[in-house]
Design a protein around this motif. Structure first.
Motif: not given
Length: 224
Positions: A79-83, A100-103, A145-153
């Motif tokens: 995802p591009a964002a988490v709610l 992968g493709a972000i969407a 902590h001002r760190l980058p994060f991402a999600v792969l689900r």
């Protein structure tokens, strides 16, 4: 460094939060893994342990429940964002692109959405592709902590499939599936066996898809 010598890209140690022990085994080639046990509080504690251990970026990794009816079991969601709790956390585009493709949007739940009605209501209200219980906690720790994060689900139970009671009773706090808890639930509610077998098939497809994703991703482990 000589002028014509190209600098190697810097990759911070990737800290990975999973809910299940089986997910953790798949994720280990990518970085350092902590198991949250499948609930937000455990995921937050796991993410904090990773940060304390030197992680410079965080990844929420594993299975998810489908909300968009177009997504079948095994569909990959980056995802591009988490709610989470009404707050929108944008994922880091550079980090997320590795997976992968972000969407789209991922919904961070506080409780399991087990029924079709619950899933339909969540999709209608948020438009999220899928839901899980760990990503909101990982997003909050990353923001703290001002760190980058991402999600792969990867979608395990699609929007059109309800979760049987045994699936809700299966996990322990370490992210392992307790066979005795599943058996006890089946004995108490034997009519769920067909739904449980269907879910097992979906879960197997989702794990294969997750494993295939990992094989295509460059390692995020720190170098010595």
């Amino acid at each position: 460094m000589f002028e014509n010598e190209e600098a190697e890209p810097f990759h911070p140690l990737l800290g990975i939060v999973t809910g299940l022990a089986a997910e953790a085994r798949l994720a280990r080639p990518l970085g350092r893994v902590e198991i949250g046990g499948g609930w937000p509080a455990g995921a937050e504690a796991a993410a904090e342990r990773l940060v304390a251990g030197g992680a410079g970026a965080l990844l929420s990794f594993g299975l998810a429940g489908g909300l968009n009816p177009a997504l079948a079991a095994g569909a990959v969601v980056v995802p591009a964002a988490v709610l989470a709790g009404g707050r929108r956390f944008s994922t880091d585009a550079t980090l997320a692109a590795r997976f992968g493709a972000i969407a789209g949007l991922l919904l961070a739940g506080e409780t399991v959405l087990a029924t079709l009605a619950d899933k339909q209501a969540a999709f209608r209200e948020t438009g999220a592709l899928a839901v899980d219980l760990e990503s909101g906690a990982v997003a909050r720790v990353a923001a703290r902590h001002r760190l980058p994060f991402a999600v792969l689900r990867v979608v395990c139970d699609p929007a059109g499939r309800a979760l049987p009671p045994a699936a809700l009773a299966a996990l322990d706090s370490q992210g392992a599936i307790g066979a005795w808890r599943v058996l006890a639930s089946v004995l108490a509610h034997p009519r769920q066996i067909a739904a449980l077998l269907a879910l097992a098939g979906d879960a197997a497809r989702a794990r294969r898809a997750l494993g295939a994703c990992v094989k295509m991703i460059p390692s995020g482990r720190e170098t010595s």
